[in-house]
Design a protein around this motif. Structure first.
Motif, PDB file in Angstrom:
ATOM      1  N   GLY A 127       0.731  -1.435  -0.015  1.00 15.56           N
ATOM      2  CA  GLY A 127      -0.194   0.300   0.185  1.00 15.56           C
ATOM      3  C   GLY A 127       0.620   1.340   0.155  1.00 15.56           C
ATOM      4  N   ARG A 128       0.295   2.598  -0.018  1.00 14.20           N
ATOM      5  CA  ARG A 128       1.027   3.517  -0.183  1.00 14.20           C
ATOM      6  C   ARG A 128       0.443   4.289   1.434  1.00 14.20           C
ATOM      7  N   ARG A 129      -0.318   4.449   2.085  1.00 15.57           N
ATOM      8  CA  ARG A 129      -0.705   5.441   2.847  1.00 15.57           C
ATOM      9  C   ARG A 129      -0.992   4.237   4.463  1.00 15.57           C
ATOM     10  N   ILE A 130       0.076   4.461   5.136  1.00 17.52           N
ATOM     11  CA  ILE A 130       0.372   3.438   5.795  1.00 17.52           C
ATOM     12  C   ILE A 130      -0.150   3.968   7.682  1.00 17.52           C
ATOM     13  N   PHE A 131      -0.883   3.326   8.163  1.00 23.33           N
ATOM     14  CA  PHE A 131      -0.408   3.505   9.762  1.00 23.33           C
ATOM     15  C   PHE A 131      -0.084   2.777   9.604  1.00 23.33           C
ATOM     16  N   LEU A 132       0.796   3.769  10.961  1.00 20.97           N
ATOM     17  CA  LEU A 132       2.440   3.113  11.728  1.00 20.97           C
ATOM     18  C   LEU A 132       1.882   2.928  13.137  1.00 20.97           C
ATOM     19  N   THR A 133       1.887   2.005  13.859  1.00 24.04           N
ATOM     20  CA  THR A 133       1.285   1.654  15.064  1.00 24.04           C
ATOM     21  C   THR A 133       2.708   1.258  16.168  1.00 24.04           C
ATOM     22  N   THR A 134       4.030   1.448  16.070  1.00 20.50           N
ATOM     23  CA  THR A 134       5.003   0.855  16.546  1.00 20.50           C
ATOM     24  C   THR A 134       6.006   1.452  17.682  1.00 20.50           C
ATOM     25  N   GLY A 135       5.208   2.255  17.482  1.00 22.93           N
ATOM     26  CA  GLY A 135       5.902   4.036  18.577  1.00 22.93           C
ATOM     27  C   GLY A 135       6.823   4.275  17.868  1.00 22.93           C
ATOM     28  N   ARG A 153       1.671   7.064  15.158  1.00 19.72           N
ATOM     29  CA  ARG A 153       0.867   7.182  16.674  1.00 19.72           C
ATOM     30  C   ARG A 153       1.878   6.957  17.803  1.00 19.72           C
ATOM     31  N   SER A 154       2.008   7.255  18.734  1.00 20.58           N
ATOM     32  CA  SER A 154       2.423   7.695  19.679  1.00 20.58           C
ATOM     33  C   SER A 154       1.974   8.618  20.870  1.00 20.58           C
ATOM     34  N   VAL A 191      -2.481   0.230   4.927  1.00 27.07           N
ATOM     35  CA  VAL A 191      -1.977  -0.790   5.490  1.00 27.07           C
ATOM     36  C   VAL A 191      -1.810  -0.440   6.918  1.00 27.07           C
ATOM     37  N   VAL A 192      -1.721  -1.418   7.750  1.00 28.16           N
ATOM     38  CA  VAL A 192      -1.560  -0.905   9.436  1.00 28.16           C
ATOM     39  C   VAL A 192      -0.579  -2.185   9.422  1.00 28.16           C
ATOM     40  N   VAL A 193       0.781  -1.152  10.622  1.00 27.79           N
ATOM     41  CA  VAL A 193       1.526  -1.848  10.787  1.00 27.79           C
ATOM     42  C   VAL A 193       1.075  -1.478  12.417  1.00 27.79           C
ATOM     43  N   THR A 194       2.001  -2.839  12.615  1.00 31.62           N
ATOM     44  CA  THR A 194       1.723  -2.744  15.140  1.00 31.62           C
ATOM     45  C   THR A 194       2.945  -3.965  14.854  1.00 31.62           C
ATOM     46  N   LYS A 195       2.856  -3.769  16.168  1.00 28.77           N
ATOM     47  CA  LYS A 195       3.323  -5.042  16.944  1.00 28.77           C
ATOM     48  C   LYS A 195       2.836  -6.213  17.261  1.00 28.77           C
ATOM     49  N   ASP A 196       2.949  -6.558  17.738  1.00 20.57           N
ATOM     50  CA  ASP A 196       2.131  -8.109  18.423  1.00 20.57           C
ATOM     51  C   ASP A 196       2.388  -8.205  20.039  1.00 20.57           C
ATOM     52  N   SER A 197       1.636  -6.387  20.651  1.00 19.85           N
ATOM     53  CA  SER A 197       1.614  -6.444  22.389  1.00 19.85           C
ATOM     54  C   SER A 197       1.060  -7.293  23.118  1.00 19.85           C
ATOM     55  N   GLY A 198      -0.045  -7.140  22.418  1.00 20.22           N
ATOM     56  CA  GLY A 198      -1.078  -8.636  22.672  1.00 20.22           C
ATOM     57  C   GLY A 198      -1.751  -7.277  23.391  1.00 20.22           C
ATOM     58  N   GLY A 199      -2.849  -8.069  24.606  1.00 16.19           N
ATOM     59  CA  GLY A 199      -3.633  -7.325  25.569  1.00 16.19           C
ATOM     60  C   GLY A 199      -4.899  -6.355  24.634  1.00 16.19           C
ATOM     61  N   ALA A 200      -5.646  -5.475  25.155  1.00 19.73           N
ATOM     62  CA  ALA A 200      -7.446  -4.948  25.434  1.00 19.73           C
ATOM     63  C   ALA A 200      -6.959  -3.493  24.425  1.00 19.73           C
TER      64      ALA A 200
END
Length: 254
Positions: A127-135, A153-154, A191-200
């Protein structure tokens, strides 16, 4: 008994709340200091590093610590391995608290990768527009992707190096499903990018991505150091500590 909680997570704060005020127990919370305004748990708090495994071992001895509970973020691998080495050197029992990782369900379009660098290499094909939630600490891995646009997002504002085309959203979980749906829609995320942090607290983004049919790059979490006992939540960890306090010996971890 002196308990050191290596914290900075929801589980660490919850554990401190459960143990605070327990007769015969001294509680010290350790925070890395990476967040400008952390939510302080009850009990004594120290902020900053120890100076590696040797520095932590020295601190454990100086402060007469009886047990370490590693309740750091699943991706805070360095401190976890330093804690394991320091615990072995000082013969201080060590317990890790790790929330279970996320599990894909029907409809998810997950692409699991082993690192942020691997995620960056995979992005242009997705993709071209990325939601980056890895800190904010790992943005350097994406700094050379000039053709892509990032919503980052941080909790605190990131510092260079980071992607050139980037909008920063300063926010702290927990997040709602409706809020994540609207965020993906408003910013036209593909596209969404995340770490497998777990939790709700941050899981609603996965549901929102599933509903929108978006691919999600999931960075696998590092393993816990070999030989370290692991419990899944603060409640079980608090019970484990209390049983030791009552029995004078550490119970087995199921």
């Amino acid at each position: 008994m002196h308990v050191l909680i290596l914290g900075g997570t929801t589980e660490a704060r919850r554990l401190a709340e459960l143990l605070h005020g327990t007769p015969g127990l001294k509680l010290t919370n350790s925070l890395a200091g990476r967040v400008a305004s952390p939510r302080l748990p009850p009990g004594e708090t120290r902020v900053g590093g120890f100076g590696g495994a040797e520095g932590l071992a020295a601190w454990l001895s100086e402060q007469a610590v009886d047990v370490i509970v590693d309740a750091t973020h699943p991706f805070a691998g360095k401190i976890s391995f330093n804690a394991a080495r320091a615990a072995a050197a000082t013969h201080v029992p060590l317990l890790a608290v790790r929330r279970p990782g996320w599990v894909p369900v029907e409809g998810d379009r997950w692409h699991e990768v082993g690192s942020l660098e691997e995620a960056a290499r995979a992005l242009p094909a997705l993709g071209r527009r990325i939601f980056l939630t890895t800190g904010r600490m790992g943005l350097a891995a994406f700094a050379d992707l000039d053709d892509l646009w990032f919503l980052v997002r941080s909790v605190d504002a990131p510092e260079p190096p980071h992607p050139a085309r980037m909008e920063v959203l300063l926010d702290r979980g927990p997040f709602t499903l409706d809020g994540e749906r609207e965020l993906l829609r408003r910013h036209r995320i593909d596209v969404v990018v995340t770490k497998d942090s777990g939790g709700a607290a941050t899981a609603p983004k996965l549901t929102a991505a599933r509903e929108a049919g978006l691919p999600v790059l999931v960075v696998r979490r590092p393993s816990v150091p070999e030989g370290v006992a692991v419990l899944p939540d603060a409640e079980k960890a608090a019970q484990w500590v209390r049983e030791h306090l009552e029995q004078g010996a550490f119970p087995a971890v199921d």
